[in-house]
Design a protein around this motif. Structure first.
Motif, PDB file in Angstrom:
ATOM      1  N   PHE A 163      10.248   9.439 -12.303  1.00 43.13           N
ATOM      2  CA  PHE A 163       8.922   9.936 -11.931  1.00 43.13           C
ATOM      3  C   PHE A 163       7.871   9.541 -12.963  1.00 43.13           C
ATOM      4  O   PHE A 163       6.733   9.175 -12.614  1.00 43.13           O
ATOM      5  N   ASP A 164       8.248   9.599 -14.229  1.00 49.49           N
ATOM      6  CA  ASP A 164       7.277   9.435 -15.312  1.00 49.49           C
ATOM      7  C   ASP A 164       6.580   8.086 -15.312  1.00 49.49           C
ATOM      8  O   ASP A 164       5.430   7.983 -15.736  1.00 49.49           O
ATOM      9  N   VAL A 165       7.239   7.023 -14.842  1.00 41.44           N
ATOM     10  CA  VAL A 165       6.631   5.693 -14.925  1.00 41.44           C
ATOM     11  C   VAL A 165       5.562   5.487 -13.848  1.00 41.44           C
ATOM     12  O   VAL A 165       4.701   4.616 -13.989  1.00 41.44           O
ATOM     13  N   PHE A 166       5.610   6.294 -12.791  1.00 39.26           N
ATOM     14  CA  PHE A 166       4.645   6.131 -11.703  1.00 39.26           C
ATOM     15  C   PHE A 166       3.318   6.835 -11.995  1.00 39.26           C
ATOM     16  O   PHE A 166       2.308   6.514 -11.392  1.00 39.26           O
ATOM     17  N   VAL A 167       3.334   7.801 -12.916  1.00 41.16           N
ATOM     18  CA  VAL A 167       2.113   8.562 -13.207  1.00 41.16           C
ATOM     19  C   VAL A 167       1.053   7.688 -13.874  1.00 41.16           C
ATOM     20  O   VAL A 167      -0.056   7.561 -13.345  1.00 41.16           O
ATOM     21  N   PRO A 168       1.341   7.067 -15.028  1.00 43.49           N
ATOM     22  CA  PRO A 168       0.299   6.232 -15.650  1.00 43.49           C
ATOM     23  C   PRO A 168      -0.063   5.011 -14.815  1.00 43.49           C
ATOM     24  O   PRO A 168      -1.150   4.435 -14.998  1.00 43.49           O
ATOM     25  N   ALA A 169       0.818   4.617 -13.894  1.00 47.54           N
ATOM     26  CA  ALA A 169       0.517   3.479 -13.020  1.00 47.54           C
ATOM     27  C   ALA A 169      -0.445   3.860 -11.892  1.00 47.54           C
ATOM     28  O   ALA A 169      -0.864   2.997 -11.117  1.00 47.54           O
ATOM     29  N   ASN A 204       0.418   8.195  -6.364  1.00 48.42           N
ATOM     30  CA  ASN A 204       0.479   9.562  -5.864  1.00 48.42           C
ATOM     31  C   ASN A 204       1.955   9.950  -5.827  1.00 48.42           C
ATOM     32  O   ASN A 204       2.665   9.661  -4.862  1.00 48.42           O
ATOM     33  N   VAL A 205       2.436  10.582  -6.889  1.00 49.98           N
ATOM     34  CA  VAL A 205       3.871  10.741  -7.089  1.00 49.98           C
ATOM     35  C   VAL A 205       4.241  12.193  -7.342  1.00 49.98           C
ATOM     36  O   VAL A 205       3.460  12.969  -7.908  1.00 49.98           O
ATOM     37  N   ILE A 206       5.455  12.544  -6.905  1.00 49.48           N
ATOM     38  CA  ILE A 206       6.001  13.881  -7.149  1.00 49.48           C
ATOM     39  C   ILE A 206       7.475  13.742  -7.498  1.00 49.48           C
ATOM     40  O   ILE A 206       8.179  12.896  -6.959  1.00 49.48           O
ATOM     41  N   GLY A 207       7.916  14.552  -8.432  1.00 47.88           N
ATOM     42  CA  GLY A 207       9.331  14.617  -8.774  1.00 47.88           C
ATOM     43  C   GLY A 207       9.894  15.950  -8.319  1.00 47.88           C
ATOM     44  O   GLY A 207       9.185  16.968  -8.345  1.00 47.88           O
ATOM     45  N   ALA A 208      11.155  15.963  -7.894  1.00 44.63           N
ATOM     46  CA  ALA A 208      11.749  17.197  -7.386  1.00 44.63           C
ATOM     47  C   ALA A 208      13.241  17.235  -7.680  1.00 44.63           C
ATOM     48  O   ALA A 208      13.911  16.203  -7.744  1.00 44.63           O
ATOM     49  N   GLY A 209      13.745  18.452  -7.848  1.00 40.30           N
ATOM     50  CA  GLY A 209      15.174  18.624  -8.090  1.00 40.30           C
ATOM     51  C   GLY A 209      15.481  20.062  -8.459  1.00 40.30           C
ATOM     52  O   GLY A 209      14.686  20.973  -8.197  1.00 40.30           O
ATOM     53  N   GLU A 210      16.646  20.263  -9.065  1.00 47.77           N
ATOM     54  CA  GLU A 210      17.000  21.587  -9.542  1.00 47.77           C
ATOM     55  C   GLU A 210      16.069  21.967 -10.700  1.00 47.77           C
ATOM     56  O   GLU A 210      15.308  21.135 -11.210  1.00 47.77           O
ATOM     57  N   CYS A 211      16.146  23.197 -11.148  1.00 41.91           N
ATOM     58  CA  CYS A 211      15.137  23.722 -12.086  1.00 41.91           C
ATOM     59  C   CYS A 211      15.453  23.360 -13.536  1.00 41.91           C
ATOM     60  O   CYS A 211      15.762  24.231 -14.364  1.00 41.91           O
ATOM     61  N   PHE A 212      15.327  22.079 -13.855  1.00 45.10           N
ATOM     62  CA  PHE A 212      15.652  21.571 -15.187  1.00 45.10           C
ATOM     63  C   PHE A 212      14.763  22.197 -16.265  1.00 45.10           C
ATOM     64  O   PHE A 212      15.249  22.643 -17.300  1.00 45.10           O
ATOM     65  N   LYS A 240       0.858  -1.187   0.000  1.00 41.23           N
ATOM     66  CA  LYS A 240       0.000   0.000   0.000  1.00 41.23           C
ATOM     67  C   LYS A 240       0.897   1.240   0.000  1.00 41.23           C
ATOM     68  O   LYS A 240       1.562   1.532   0.994  1.00 41.23           O
ATOM     69  N   THR A 241       0.890   1.950  -1.102  1.00 35.03           N
ATOM     70  CA  THR A 241       1.814   3.078  -1.267  1.00 35.03           C
ATOM     71  C   THR A 241       1.104   4.395  -1.003  1.00 35.03           C
ATOM     72  O   THR A 241       0.157   4.755  -1.713  1.00 35.03           O
ATOM     73  N   HIS A 242       1.568   5.102   0.009  1.00 34.22           N
ATOM     74  CA  HIS A 242       1.008   6.422   0.333  1.00 34.22           C
ATOM     75  C   HIS A 242       1.407   7.439  -0.723  1.00 34.22           C
ATOM     76  O   HIS A 242       0.568   8.180  -1.248  1.00 34.22           O
ATOM     77  N   SER A 243       2.713   7.489  -1.047  1.00 32.01           N
ATOM     78  CA  SER A 243       3.212   8.447  -2.028  1.00 32.01           C
ATOM     79  C   SER A 243       4.607   8.031  -2.487  1.00 32.01           C
ATOM     80  O   SER A 243       5.309   7.286  -1.801  1.00 32.01           O
ATOM     81  N   VAL A 244       4.972   8.537  -3.665  1.00 30.17           N
ATOM     82  CA  VAL A 244       6.284   8.265  -4.253  1.00 30.17           C
ATOM     83  C   VAL A 244       6.966   9.601  -4.504  1.00 30.17           C
ATOM     84  O   VAL A 244       6.364  10.525  -5.069  1.00 30.17           O
ATOM     85  N   HIS A 245       8.238   9.706  -4.103  1.00 30.13           N
ATOM     86  CA  HIS A 245       9.004  10.945  -4.230  1.00 30.13           C
ATOM     87  C   HIS A 245      10.305  10.625  -4.963  1.00 30.13           C
ATOM     88  O   HIS A 245      11.148   9.877  -4.442  1.00 30.13           O
ATOM     89  N   CYS A 246      10.463  11.160  -6.169  1.00 25.16           N
ATOM     90  CA  CYS A 246      11.639  10.871  -6.993  1.00 25.16           C
ATOM     91  C   CYS A 246      12.523  12.111  -7.083  1.00 25.16           C
ATOM     92  O   CYS A 246      12.025  13.230  -7.312  1.00 25.16           O
ATOM     93  N   PHE A 247      13.828  11.903  -6.940  1.00 27.54           N
ATOM     94  CA  PHE A 247      14.774  13.012  -6.937  1.00 27.54           C
ATOM     95  C   PHE A 247      15.841  12.774  -8.003  1.00 27.54           C
ATOM     96  O   PHE A 247      16.512  11.744  -8.011  1.00 27.54           O
ATOM     97  N   ASP A 248      15.975  13.736  -8.899  1.00 25.32           N
ATOM     98  CA  ASP A 248      16.906  13.595 -10.016  1.00 25.32           C
ATOM     99  C   ASP A 248      17.585  14.934 -10.279  1.00 25.32           C
ATOM    100  O   ASP A 248      16.928  15.892 -10.696  1.00 25.32           O
ATOM    101  N   MET A 249      18.882  15.013 -10.003  1.00 28.41           N
ATOM    102  CA  MET A 249      19.704  16.213 -10.204  1.00 28.41           C
ATOM    103  C   MET A 249      19.331  17.312  -9.199  1.00 28.41           C
ATOM    104  O   MET A 249      18.360  18.036  -9.381  1.00 28.41           O
ATOM    105  N   VAL A 250      20.128  17.400  -8.134  1.00 27.11           N
ATOM    106  CA  VAL A 250      19.864  18.368  -7.061  1.00 27.11           C
ATOM    107  C   VAL A 250      21.181  19.047  -6.679  1.00 27.11           C
ATOM    108  O   VAL A 250      21.554  19.074  -5.509  1.00 27.11           O
TER     109      VAL A 250
END
Length: 320
Positions: free
Chosen positions: A262-268, A271-279, A201-211
């Motif tokens: 992050f992108d693979v969790f959206v269509p699945a 409840n996901v969020i991606g975060a990092g520097e301002c790419f 049971k997944t509450h949320s997913v937080h992905c971090f790429d380039m910070v």
């Protein structure tokens, strides 16, 4: 005579077995000394330095890149030991993924890789998981990958280290380091199937790429999500930290982007969020996927600032 042949065969079998065990043991060589530095700025520098080849590993080798199969295997060993530094039992999720065209499998081997994950359990009864994820491979041969994405790994390590000190956590924290993000998100796609099979049971997913890049010095972070709840929590916490937040609102209907984990969790449906520097807001490392993505280009004050903010976000979610 038969007994002698049998004895020789037995000895030969034992020798081969010991050789195989010895070879397998190379994978468990010590790559991190007994303990990383205690202070957050110091251990973040150490982790990024190890992963990008700036610092020697404990066995006096250097991780110059994380692109080839051999380099990724070494990085996976390092990440297992990194989880052990947090007193978290490391787990391997090994997968095989077919080529995009099945006919190619007749010529080339299918993709193989290993996601490394571990769980910091809740302090009480819980059936919910907060997933923190970052990829560990690099995009090109000879790319050190300091910002992309050793910084994401260092951020997650610091968040989990601090959360482990919290007395009450009402949700499990699942830490995952994805393999082969740079190859069509193969590792994270496989991991989504894995957690679906587990029925966690997944509450949320937080992905971090380039910070690690802040060219204009405003300390801004970029987030992208379809979740109003997560967006609001990030925004409130960013305001408390006096950090500008650049928001990208995602429409999950028909979403088919394929640029980061992050992108693979959206269509699945997560409840996901991606975060990092301002790419996407044009304040991001210009050295992505190149030999210039080195330790010297990392803004460690920015990494620390982002880590402190994310730590408070996860505390809010894990310990309401």
């Amino acid at each position: 005579m038969l007994a002698i042949k049998y004895a020789r065969a037995t000895v030969l079998f034992l020798i081969i077995t010991l050789m195989l065990i010895s070879c397998h043991g190379d994978d468990s060589r010590i790559l991190i000394t007994d303990n990383l530095p205690e202070t957050k700025p110091e251990y973040q520098r150490m982790i990024v330095g190890h992963l990008s080849g700036e610092y020697e590993l404990a066995d006096e080798t250097r991780m110059r890149s994380r692109w080839s199969e051999e380099e990724r295997t070494l990085a996976a060993s390092y990440l297992r030991q990194l989880l052990e530094q947090l007193n978290i039992e490391p787990q391997e999720h090994s997968y095989t993924a077919p080529n995009l065209n099945p006919a190619i499998d007749l010529i080339l081997d299918p993709f193989k890789g290993t996601n490394i994950y571990g769980i910091l359990p809740a302090t009480g009864e819980s059936d919910e998981y907060i997933i923190l994820g970052a990829h560990y491979d690099t995009g090109k041969r000879n790319a050190p990958g300091a910002i992309d994405n050793a910084t994401g790994i260092a951020l997650i390590y610091s968040v989990v280290k601090e959360l482990s000190k919290v007395q009450t956590r009402n949700k499990h924290l699942l830490i995952v380091f994805f393999d082969q993000e740079e190859e069509e998100l193969i590792g994270s796609k496989a991991f989504v199937k894995f957690i679906q099979e587990k029925s966690w049971k997944t509450h949320s997913v937080h992905c971090f790429d380039m910070v690690g890049w802040d060219g204009d010095g405003d300390r801004a972070m970029e987030i992208f999500t379809a979740s109003e709840t997560l967006r609001n929590i990030y925004a409130e916490t960013a305001k408390e930290h006096d950090i500008p937040l650049k928001e990208i609102i995602i429409d999950p209907v028909g979403y088919d982007a394929s640029s980061t984990d992050f992108d693979v969790f959206v269509p699945a449906g997560y409840n996901v969020i991606g975060a990092g520097e301002c790419f996407y807001h044009r304040d991001s490392s210009p050295y992505k996927d190149s030999p210039k993505d080195t330790f010297e280009t990392v803004n460690f004050e920015y990494l620390l600032s982002c880590s402190n903010m994310i730590e408070d976000v996860i505390k809010t979610l894990a310990s309401p």
